[in-house]
Structure formats: C-alpha cells, structure tokens
Design a protein around this motif. Sequence first.
Motif, PDB file in Angstrom:
ATOM      1  N   ILE A   1       6.965   7.092  -0.135  1.00  0.00           N
ATOM      2  CA  ILE A   1       7.712   7.522  -1.325  1.00  0.00           C
ATOM      3  C   ILE A   1       8.722   8.611  -0.953  1.00  0.00           C
ATOM      4  O   ILE A   1       9.852   8.613  -1.448  1.00  0.00           O
ATOM      5  CB  ILE A   1       6.752   8.000  -2.440  1.00  0.00           C
ATOM      6  N   ILE A   2       8.351   9.503  -0.047  1.00  0.00           N
ATOM      7  CA  ILE A   2       9.288  10.542   0.405  1.00  0.00           C
ATOM      8  C   ILE A   2      10.472   9.893   1.130  1.00  0.00           C
ATOM      9  O   ILE A   2      11.629  10.267   0.908  1.00  0.00           O
ATOM     10  CB  ILE A   2       8.566  11.582   1.287  1.00  0.00           C
TER      11      ILE A   2
ATOM     12  N   ASN B   1       0.847  -1.191   0.000  1.00  0.00           N
ATOM     13  CA  ASN B   1       0.000   0.000   0.000  1.00  0.00           C
ATOM     14  C   ASN B   1       0.883   1.241   0.000  1.00  0.00           C
ATOM     15  O   ASN B   1       1.376   1.670   1.043  1.00  0.00           O
ATOM     16  CB  ASN B   1      -0.905   0.006   1.241  1.00  0.00           C
ATOM     17  N   LEU B   2       1.055   1.810  -1.171  1.00  0.00           N
ATOM     18  CA  LEU B   2       1.887   2.998  -1.287  1.00  0.00           C
ATOM     19  C   LEU B   2       1.268   4.176  -0.560  1.00  0.00           C
ATOM     20  O   LEU B   2       0.052   4.365  -0.583  1.00  0.00           O
ATOM     21  CB  LEU B   2       2.065   3.381  -2.760  1.00  0.00           C
ATOM     22  N   SER B   3       2.131   4.953   0.082  1.00  0.00           N
ATOM     23  CA  SER B   3       1.717   6.220   0.687  1.00  0.00           C
ATOM     24  C   SER B   3       2.735   7.266   0.281  1.00  0.00           C
ATOM     25  O   SER B   3       3.882   6.945  -0.053  1.00  0.00           O
ATOM     26  CB  SER B   3       1.649   6.097   2.214  1.00  0.00           C
TER      27      SER B   3
ATOM     28  N   GLU C   1      10.270  10.661  -8.056  1.00  0.00           N
ATOM     29  CA  GLU C   1       9.797  12.050  -8.143  1.00  0.00           C
ATOM     30  C   GLU C   1       8.589  12.142  -9.062  1.00  0.00           C
ATOM     31  O   GLU C   1       7.629  12.879  -8.775  1.00  0.00           O
ATOM     32  CB  GLU C   1      10.925  12.957  -8.622  1.00  0.00           C
ATOM     33  N   ASN C   2       8.603  11.396 -10.161  1.00  0.00           N
ATOM     34  CA  ASN C   2       7.437  11.357 -11.050  1.00  0.00           C
ATOM     35  C   ASN C   2       6.225  10.774 -10.325  1.00  0.00           C
ATOM     36  O   ASN C   2       5.093  11.227 -10.538  1.00  0.00           O
ATOM     37  CB  ASN C   2       7.738  10.551 -12.309  1.00  0.00           C
ATOM     38  N   MET C   3       6.474   9.797  -9.466  1.00  0.00           N
ATOM     39  CA  MET C   3       5.380   9.207  -8.691  1.00  0.00           C
ATOM     40  C   MET C   3       4.799  10.244  -7.717  1.00  0.00           C
ATOM     41  O   MET C   3       3.579  10.318  -7.554  1.00  0.00           O
ATOM     42  CB  MET C   3       5.864   7.964  -7.943  1.00  0.00           C
ATOM     43  N   GLU C   4       5.668  11.024  -7.089  1.00  0.00           N
ATOM     44  CA  GLU C   4       5.197  12.094  -6.192  1.00  0.00           C
ATOM     45  C   GLU C   4       4.349  13.108  -6.950  1.00  0.00           C
ATOM     46  O   GLU C   4       3.272  13.510  -6.482  1.00  0.00           O
ATOM     47  CB  GLU C   4       6.376  12.827  -5.552  1.00  0.00           C
TER      48      GLU C   4
ATOM     49  N   ASP D   1       1.778   4.171 -11.236  1.00  0.00           N
ATOM     50  CA  ASP D   1       2.682   4.431 -10.121  1.00  0.00           C
ATOM     51  C   ASP D   1       3.000   3.131  -9.375  1.00  0.00           C
ATOM     52  O   ASP D   1       4.145   2.885  -9.002  1.00  0.00           O
ATOM     53  CB  ASP D   1       2.076   5.438  -9.141  1.00  0.00           C
ATOM     54  N   ASN D   2       1.982   2.319  -9.157  1.00  0.00           N
ATOM     55  CA  ASN D   2       2.194   1.036  -8.484  1.00  0.00           C
ATOM     56  C   ASN D   2       3.113   0.125  -9.302  1.00  0.00           C
ATOM     57  O   ASN D   2       3.965  -0.558  -8.747  1.00  0.00           O
ATOM     58  CB  ASN D   2       0.859   0.338  -8.211  1.00  0.00           C
ATOM     59  N   GLU D   3       2.928   0.149 -10.610  1.00  0.00           N
ATOM     60  CA  GLU D   3       3.790  -0.655 -11.480  1.00  0.00           C
ATOM     61  C   GLU D   3       5.233  -0.163 -11.427  1.00  0.00           C
ATOM     62  O   GLU D   3       6.172  -0.963 -11.397  1.00  0.00           O
ATOM     63  CB  GLU D   3       3.274  -0.621 -12.917  1.00  0.00           C
TER      64      GLU D   3
END
Length: 176
Positions: free
Chosen positions: A65-66, A59-61, A103-106, A120-122
Amino acid sequence: MFKKNIVLLSIVIVLLLISASVIYEQQRDKNIKIESLVGYSLTTILNSYDKILDSKTDNLSIEYIIDLNRKLAQIEAYSDILDRAVGRSSIQPIVKSMLIITENMENSYKKNKNSFTQSDNEKYLTLVKEISNLIPLMYKTYYVPGSTEGGKVRLEVVEQQGIIEIRDRLNQYMTK
C-alpha cells in the motif's frame, strides 16, 4: 507621390506578412511544446497505472500500500500537468480520490492492529477495477483516434463521461 505611397504600402504589407508568419510560427511552436508535454505526461501516467496493475496482489501488505501510494503520488503530479494543459480537471481528481482511499487503508491497518479489514480489501479491488476501466478511457479521450500510445494527443478534450463516472464511483469509497 503616388509611387512613394505604393512603395510604403508594399513595405507595410511585407512587414505585416512577416509579422503574421512569425506569430504563426511562435503559436505552432507553443502547440508543439504543449503536445509534447501532454504526450509525455500521458505516457508516464499510463505506464504507472500499468505498473500498478502488473503488481496487483491478492494478499495486501502495508509495504504494498505504501508503494501504491508512491506510484499514485507520481501519477497525481503528471495528472495535474495533463489537466492544466487541456484545460479540464478530470484525471487529477480521480488520482486524488485514489490517494485518499489508500491513505484511509493505511490508517485502517494501523487502527486494526496491523491488519487490513474486509472493507480495505474491497477498496483495493475497486481501485484495481477502476484503473482497468480508466486506461482505455484515457486512450479514447486524450489520443487522436487511430493513433497509438505516443501518437497524436488531443489538446481539446471532448468526451469525458466515462472518466466522470469513475471519479463519482471512487468518491463513494473515500469515507468508508
């Protein structure tokens, strides 16, 4: 006159031997310092990658990511040292790609109203997979065969094909 020439020649030979010995010791000390620097950088890079793998999530948050970005920034600094020491730019381009991807995901998270997309998950799963692929390649590439972590490092890198392949695969995800 002959004895004087022999004495002078002997002094010159002794001085040359002493000079050669001093130069050899300085070069050896320099190599030991570089090996230590490379060894420390490798250990730090590998430990940081291990921490990323140990903390992987389903579960991405944005907080995750930071934190991932912070770890990758540290890896980038030590990768620069490593690449400079061995005279090859191999590891730093990989971590730079990883930083751009995160950074692109952020940015995607912010753009999509505080939500990660399937893409983003991929990307995240790709990062984890490539880190898992990279770790054994780093051992193979940067350590003398038969030595363990903290063992003898290579200052002359010969085989990098797998590392180059990881770099090329990651480059595909930088603009998606």
